[in-house]
Motif scaffolding. Sequence first.
Motif, PDB file in Angstrom:
ATOM      1  N   VAL A 143      -2.277   5.158  -7.156  1.00 24.40           N
ATOM      2  CA  VAL A 143      -3.371   6.754  -6.633  1.00 24.40           C
ATOM      3  C   VAL A 143      -3.190   8.285  -6.826  1.00 24.40           C
ATOM      4  O   VAL A 143      -3.649   8.884  -7.373  1.00 24.40           O
ATOM      5  N   ARG A 144      -1.462   8.628  -6.426  1.00 22.66           N
ATOM      6  CA  ARG A 144      -1.070   9.621  -6.743  1.00 22.66           C
ATOM      7  C   ARG A 144      -0.360   9.921  -7.928  1.00 22.66           C
ATOM      8  O   ARG A 144      -1.679  11.551  -7.808  1.00 22.66           O
ATOM      9  N   ASN A 145      -1.106   8.888  -8.987  1.00 23.10           N
ATOM     10  CA  ASN A 145      -0.017   9.395  -9.938  1.00 23.10           C
ATOM     11  C   ASN A 145      -1.081   9.461 -10.723  1.00 23.10           C
ATOM     12  O   ASN A 145      -1.153  10.352 -11.665  1.00 23.10           O
ATOM     13  N   LEU A 154       0.906  -1.215   0.401  1.00 25.94           N
ATOM     14  CA  LEU A 154       0.652  -0.446   0.059  1.00 25.94           C
ATOM     15  C   LEU A 154       0.929   1.056   0.088  1.00 25.94           C
ATOM     16  O   LEU A 154       0.635   2.160  -1.114  1.00 25.94           O
ATOM     17  N   ALA A 155       1.836   1.107   1.202  1.00 28.15           N
ATOM     18  CA  ALA A 155       2.849   2.033   0.951  1.00 28.15           C
ATOM     19  C   ALA A 155       3.936   2.690  -0.638  1.00 28.15           C
ATOM     20  O   ALA A 155       4.034   4.007  -0.827  1.00 28.15           O
ATOM     21  N   GLY A 203       0.242   1.038  -3.714  1.00 28.99           N
ATOM     22  CA  GLY A 203      -0.593   1.817  -3.633  1.00 28.99           C
ATOM     23  C   GLY A 203      -0.589   3.389  -4.050  1.00 28.99           C
ATOM     24  O   GLY A 203      -1.785   3.817  -4.804  1.00 28.99           O
ATOM     25  N   TYR A 204      -0.345   3.276  -2.714  1.00 26.66           N
ATOM     26  CA  TYR A 204      -0.145   5.219  -2.605  1.00 26.66           C
ATOM     27  C   TYR A 204       0.288   5.698  -4.084  1.00 26.66           C
ATOM     28  O   TYR A 204      -0.078   6.955  -4.915  1.00 26.66           O
ATOM     29  N   PRO A 205       1.889   5.607  -4.488  1.00 27.67           N
ATOM     30  CA  PRO A 205       2.228   5.978  -5.446  1.00 27.67           C
ATOM     31  C   PRO A 205       1.500   6.181  -6.780  1.00 27.67           C
ATOM     32  O   PRO A 205       1.110   6.950  -7.440  1.00 27.67           O
TER      33      PRO A 205
END
Length: 321
Positions: free
Chosen positions: A54-56, A46-47, A50-52
């Motif tokens: 979603v951020r992209n 997730l860290a 997942g987060y990159p």
Amino acid sequence: MTITAAGATTAPGAPDPASVRTAGAGGRRSSLLRWCFVAPAVLYMLAFFGYPLVRNIVMSFQHYTPRTYFTGESPFNGFDNWRAVFDNPLFTDSLWHTLVFTAGSLLGQFAIGLALAVFFSRRFRLSGFARAVLLLPWLVPMVVTSIVWRKLLDQDTGVVNTLLADLHLASSPVHWLSSPSVALLSAILVNIWIGIPFNMVILYGGLQEIPEELYEAASLDGAGAWRTFRSVTLPLLRPVVTVVLVLGFMSTVKILDLILALTAGGPADSTQTLGTVTYQLSFQQLDFGQGAVVGNILILVSAVFAVLYLRANRADFGRGK
């Protein structure tokens, strides 16, 4: 009939409530313990994935520039970034170059890697040493390999042109990296050379798992070398082939360092790929929103290929069974 500690009675053959509670508590503890082992991997995914991701995706709908790092302002601009990317002729060209580069690289790497794997599956003196030598291109960093090949393919002082001239195979120097009609082919050939060891090692391991008795049975049935390869080797090697092609596609479709070190996307944008366009938009033009758009397209292409290929392979395997 059983009398419990609380004075209640249970019918013969019925489960003891205390035992049920104990089993339930043990099951919950076992489930909690399994989640404790899995949780670090889930948190890591997730860290760092997942987060990159979603951020992209969010960034592709924002006006995100270097000023954003100082002001924190990145207003949403809808589909403006997507329209700008699709209207850019360079994107269409880079998409085509990416498909040609990926297909040519995978075909060459797999064909030569499989041929070498079959060759080395027959033991002979120094076969282990020869396999170790063939692994060297895979162990050398990509940038170093690209720089060496750029020197080898130099049109004036390169060893390749000198060898072709000495063998009377070329009447004039070939512009390997400076001709728009040849540069992409040169990049494909270099990437094939780099990827052959990976294909050879994985396929060689798969060949070692095929029982020798099957080859003996095919020989007794009168099957020739090609028939044996087509009817015995390839079907049993299919799961390994799936792994090789999927991993090869994932690493090739997003390739960047090889192209930058060889041609930097030139000449005349003839070697621009989706990876180099992402780099150009994000770190040269500093338009991170449009760069995120191309990055998302790369992720989507990779995911679609992986899903379609794995499903097709699973369907073929099911019919084979």
